[in-house]
Design a protein around this motif. Structure first.
Motif, PDB file in Angstrom:
ATOM      1  N   VAL A  69      55.097  39.388  27.944  1.00  0.00           N
ATOM      2  CA  VAL A  69      54.145  38.284  28.013  1.00  0.00           C
ATOM      3  C   VAL A  69      53.860  37.927  29.472  1.00  0.00           C
ATOM      4  CG1 VAL A  69      53.722  35.860  27.434  1.00  0.00           C
ATOM      5  CG2 VAL A  69      54.885  37.355  25.786  1.00  0.00           C
ATOM      6  N   CYS A  70      54.927  37.802  30.257  1.00  0.00           N
ATOM      7  CA  CYS A  70      54.782  37.485  31.682  1.00  0.00           C
ATOM      8  C   CYS A  70      53.980  38.566  32.407  1.00  0.00           C
ATOM      9  CB  CYS A  70      56.163  37.334  32.327  1.00  0.00           C
ATOM     10  SG  CYS A  70      57.054  35.833  31.867  1.00  0.00           S
ATOM     11  N   LEU A  71      54.275  39.819  32.099  1.00  0.00           N
ATOM     12  CA  LEU A  71      53.578  40.929  32.748  1.00  0.00           C
ATOM     13  C   LEU A  71      52.092  40.899  32.418  1.00  0.00           C
ATOM     14  CD1 LEU A  71      53.590  43.543  34.379  1.00  0.00           C
ATOM     15  CD2 LEU A  71      54.124  44.781  32.264  1.00  0.00           C
ATOM     16  N   ALA A  72      51.765  40.703  31.145  1.00  0.00           N
ATOM     17  CA  ALA A  72      50.360  40.691  30.725  1.00  0.00           C
ATOM     18  C   ALA A  72      49.596  39.550  31.390  1.00  0.00           C
ATOM     19  CB  ALA A  72      50.276  40.564  29.200  1.00  0.00           C
ATOM     20  N   ILE A  73      50.195  38.359  31.410  1.00  0.00           N
ATOM     21  CA  ILE A  73      49.535  37.204  32.014  1.00  0.00           C
ATOM     22  C   ILE A  73      49.411  37.386  33.533  1.00  0.00           C
ATOM     23  CG2 ILE A  73      49.806  34.744  32.531  1.00  0.00           C
ATOM     24  CD1 ILE A  73      50.935  34.394  29.718  1.00  0.00           C
ATOM     25  N   GLY A  74      50.456  37.933  34.152  1.00  0.00           N
ATOM     26  CA  GLY A  74      50.408  38.186  35.588  1.00  0.00           C
ATOM     27  C   GLY A  74      49.306  39.157  35.953  1.00  0.00           C
ATOM     28  N   VAL A  75      49.155  40.224  35.167  1.00  0.00           N
ATOM     29  CA  VAL A  75      48.103  41.215  35.409  1.00  0.00           C
ATOM     30  C   VAL A  75      46.729  40.577  35.233  1.00  0.00           C
ATOM     31  CG1 VAL A  75      47.034  43.326  34.533  1.00  0.00           C
ATOM     32  CG2 VAL A  75      49.513  43.217  34.815  1.00  0.00           C
ATOM     33  N   ALA A  76      46.581  39.748  34.192  1.00  0.00           N
ATOM     34  CA  ALA A  76      45.299  39.081  33.950  1.00  0.00           C
ATOM     35  C   ALA A  76      44.943  38.169  35.118  1.00  0.00           C
ATOM     36  CB  ALA A  76      45.362  38.277  32.652  1.00  0.00           C
ATOM     37  N   ALA A  77      45.945  37.451  35.634  1.00  0.00           N
ATOM     38  CA  ALA A  77      45.705  36.553  36.772  1.00  0.00           C
ATOM     39  C   ALA A  77      45.310  37.357  38.011  1.00  0.00           C
ATOM     40  CB  ALA A  77      46.958  35.731  37.061  1.00  0.00           C
ATOM     41  N   PHE A  78      45.975  38.485  38.241  1.00  0.00           N
ATOM     42  CA  PHE A  78      45.662  39.323  39.395  1.00  0.00           C
ATOM     43  C   PHE A  78      44.253  39.895  39.288  1.00  0.00           C
ATOM     44  CE2 PHE A  78      45.482  43.632  41.220  1.00  0.00           C
ATOM     45  CZ  PHE A  78      45.680  43.332  42.553  1.00  0.00           C
ATOM     46  N   LEU A  79      43.917  40.449  38.123  1.00  0.00           N
ATOM     47  CA  LEU A  79      42.598  41.046  37.936  1.00  0.00           C
ATOM     48  C   LEU A  79      41.500  39.989  38.052  1.00  0.00           C
ATOM     49  CD1 LEU A  79      43.265  43.541  34.996  1.00  0.00           C
ATOM     50  CD2 LEU A  79      43.032  44.043  37.435  1.00  0.00           C
ATOM     51  N   GLY A  80      41.777  38.783  37.560  1.00  0.00           N
ATOM     52  CA  GLY A  80      40.800  37.711  37.689  1.00  0.00           C
ATOM     53  C   GLY A  80      40.516  37.404  39.150  1.00  0.00           C
ATOM     54  N   GLY A  81      41.569  37.337  39.948  1.00  0.00           N
ATOM     55  CA  GLY A  81      41.400  37.091  41.378  1.00  0.00           C
ATOM     56  C   GLY A  81      40.628  38.195  42.068  1.00  0.00           C
ATOM     57  N   GLU A  82      40.864  39.433  41.650  1.00  0.00           N
ATOM     58  CA  GLU A  82      40.140  40.563  42.242  1.00  0.00           C
ATOM     59  C   GLU A  82      38.655  40.509  41.902  1.00  0.00           C
ATOM     60  OE1 GLU A  82      41.763  43.325  44.213  1.00  0.00           O
ATOM     61  OE2 GLU A  82      42.870  41.449  44.343  1.00  0.00           O
ATOM     62  N   VAL A  83      38.355  40.188  40.653  1.00  0.00           N
ATOM     63  CA  VAL A  83      36.954  40.107  40.234  1.00  0.00           C
ATOM     64  C   VAL A  83      36.250  38.961  40.964  1.00  0.00           C
ATOM     65  CG1 VAL A  83      35.423  39.554  38.299  1.00  0.00           C
ATOM     66  CG2 VAL A  83      37.306  41.175  37.984  1.00  0.00           C
ATOM     67  N   GLY A  84      36.946  37.819  41.101  1.00  0.00           N
ATOM     68  CA  GLY A  84      36.359  36.694  41.824  1.00  0.00           C
ATOM     69  C   GLY A  84      36.004  37.080  43.250  1.00  0.00           C
ATOM     70  N   TYR A  85      36.897  37.816  43.906  1.00  0.00           N
ATOM     71  CA  TYR A  85      36.643  38.263  45.281  1.00  0.00           C
ATOM     72  C   TYR A  85      35.424  39.189  45.329  1.00  0.00           C
ATOM     73  CZ  TYR A  85      37.273  40.636  49.766  1.00  0.00           C
ATOM     74  OH  TYR A  85      37.071  41.167  51.018  1.00  0.00           O
ATOM     75  N   LEU A  86      35.375  40.144  44.396  1.00  0.00           N
ATOM     76  CA  LEU A  86      34.276  41.112  44.388  1.00  0.00           C
ATOM     77  C   LEU A  86      32.941  40.439  44.103  1.00  0.00           C
ATOM     78  CD1 LEU A  86      36.007  44.086  42.524  1.00  0.00           C
ATOM     79  CD2 LEU A  86      35.512  43.873  44.971  1.00  0.00           C
ATOM     80  N   ILE A  87      32.941  39.409  43.261  1.00  0.00           N
ATOM     81  CA  ILE A  87      31.713  38.664  42.999  1.00  0.00           C
ATOM     82  C   ILE A  87      31.217  38.017  44.294  1.00  0.00           C
ATOM     83  CG2 ILE A  87      30.770  36.601  41.884  1.00  0.00           C
ATOM     84  CD1 ILE A  87      32.485  37.264  39.443  1.00  0.00           C
ATOM     85  N   GLY A  88      32.138  37.371  45.004  1.00  0.00           N
ATOM     86  CA  GLY A  88      31.758  36.739  46.264  1.00  0.00           C
ATOM     87  C   GLY A  88      31.317  37.740  47.306  1.00  0.00           C
ATOM     88  N   HIS A  89      32.022  38.868  47.387  1.00  0.00           N
ATOM     89  CA  HIS A  89      31.720  39.894  48.378  1.00  0.00           C
ATOM     90  C   HIS A  89      30.362  40.544  48.115  1.00  0.00           C
ATOM     91  CE1 HIS A  89      32.061  43.737  50.581  1.00  0.00           C
ATOM     92  NE2 HIS A  89      32.846  43.067  51.388  1.00  0.00           N
ATOM     93  N   LYS A  90      30.048  40.757  46.842  1.00  0.00           N
ATOM     94  CA  LYS A  90      28.813  41.449  46.488  1.00  0.00           C
ATOM     95  C   LYS A  90      27.583  40.540  46.599  1.00  0.00           C
ATOM     96  CE  LYS A  90      26.574  44.040  42.738  1.00  0.00           C
ATOM     97  NZ  LYS A  90      26.148  45.145  43.634  1.00  0.00           N
ATOM     98  N   PHE A  91      27.704  39.320  46.115  1.00  0.00           N
ATOM     99  CA  PHE A  91      26.536  38.439  46.064  1.00  0.00           C
ATOM    100  C   PHE A  91      26.451  37.492  47.254  1.00  0.00           C
ATOM    101  CE2 PHE A  91      27.357  39.663  41.649  1.00  0.00           C
ATOM    102  CZ  PHE A  91      26.125  40.181  41.308  1.00  0.00           C
ATOM    103  N   GLY A  92      27.536  37.376  48.027  1.00  0.00           N
ATOM    104  CA  GLY A  92      27.499  36.636  49.273  1.00  0.00           C
ATOM    105  C   GLY A  92      27.081  35.184  49.149  1.00  0.00           C
ATOM    106  N   PRO A  93      26.463  34.643  50.208  1.00  0.00           N
ATOM    107  CA  PRO A  93      26.092  33.226  50.258  1.00  0.00           C
ATOM    108  C   PRO A  93      25.171  32.780  49.123  1.00  0.00           C
ATOM    109  CG  PRO A  93      25.924  34.227  52.422  1.00  0.00           C
ATOM    110  CD  PRO A  93      26.121  35.356  51.435  1.00  0.00           C
ATOM    111  N   SER A  94      24.478  33.742  48.489  1.00  0.00           N
ATOM    112  CA  SER A  94      23.547  33.359  47.419  1.00  0.00           C
ATOM    113  C   SER A  94      24.265  32.642  46.284  1.00  0.00           C
ATOM    114  CB  SER A  94      22.833  34.598  46.871  1.00  0.00           C
ATOM    115  OG  SER A  94      23.756  35.516  46.319  1.00  0.00           O
TER     116      SER A  94
END
Length: 249
Positions: A69-94
């Motif tokens: 359970v801890c592993l699954a939730i930890g992975v989900a939290a990590f992947l969420g953070g990665e996607v958030g970064y990529l969204i910001g990096h790709k779309f920038g100030p817009s």
């Protein structure tokens, strides 16, 4: 498990019977959304993790050991953070080009930026424990082009401390019978309370900012963040190299 059944749709037994073997997937999806999608700050992540751990101890709610359970939730939290970064990096100030009202107000961006100004890259870890900032921090880091390898390292550490840590804390609560029994008996009330406590500040901020924007618009003021203004909200990459000793100065 005894339930007050005040809100069946929040009763873990109802969730399990409806989601079946996908119950853990549902929890992970919520964790992912809160840390990776801009609508995620509407979700009660902290309490959800603790309760997930507790119910894993008391009734093996997901049908697997706590470490899975801890592993699954930890992975989900990590992947969420990665996607958030990529969204910001790709779309920038817009991303920041929004009306100064509602849930995506500039105030939330400024609050996140202030967090980075104070703690530097450590904000990625610490933001996990701060609602709203937790959601916007990965995006702000992406928009500001924080070094990706450095970001991912801090994101991983934060995901482990927050995702794995809080879930396991909930599991340990199961060793305290009085507290565990209380939570089991009134789990739906606790969950409803958690949702209400999470939404009250958000809803209040929504109506407050919407009201201010409406009055400002009626007075002929500019209430829309245009591209030039959005650019000013982007953090200087040097901010990500600072430490907490700067304390915003």
């Amino acid at each position: 498990m005894i339930s007050t059944s005040l809100i069946p749709w929040l009763d873990p037994e109802t969730i399990i019977s409806g989601a079946g073997p996908w119950a853990l997937v549902v929890v992970c999806a919520i964790v992912f959304a809160e840390t990776g999608l801009l609508v995620g700050f509407l979700l009660p992540g902290d309490t959800l993790l603790i309760i997930s751990g507790l119910l894993t101890h008391t009734v093996l709610v997901f049908g697997v050991d706590i470490w899975w359970v801890c592993l699954a939730i930890g992975v989900a939290a990590f992947l969420g953070g990665e996607v958030g970064y990529l969204i910001g990096h790709k779309f920038g100030p817009s991303i920041f080009e929004r009306k100064e009202s509602g849930l995506f107000s500039v105030r939330n961006v400024e609050r996140t930026n202030a967090f980075f100004e104070r703690f530097g890259a450590l904000a990625i870890i610490l933001a996990r424990f701060v609602p709203i900032v937790r959601t916007f921090a990965p995006v702000a880091a992406g928009v500001g082009h924080m070094n990706y390898k450095k970001y991912s390292l801090y994101n991983l550490i934060g995901a482990l401390i927050w995702g794995v840590g809080l879930t396991y804390v909930g599991y340990l609560i199961g060793y305290i019978p009085p507290i565990a029994d209380f939570v089991q008996e009134y789990i739906d009330v606790i969950l409803l309370g958690a949702v209400v406590l999470t939404l009250i500040p958000t809803v209040w901020h929504y109506f407050q900012s919407a009201s201010k924007a409406k009055k400002a618009a009626a007075a002929g003021k500019d209430v829309v963040t245009d591209p030039e203004e959005a650019q000013h909200l982007v953090l200087d990459p040097e901010v990500f190299d600072r430490g907490p000793e700067h304390d915003g100065r």
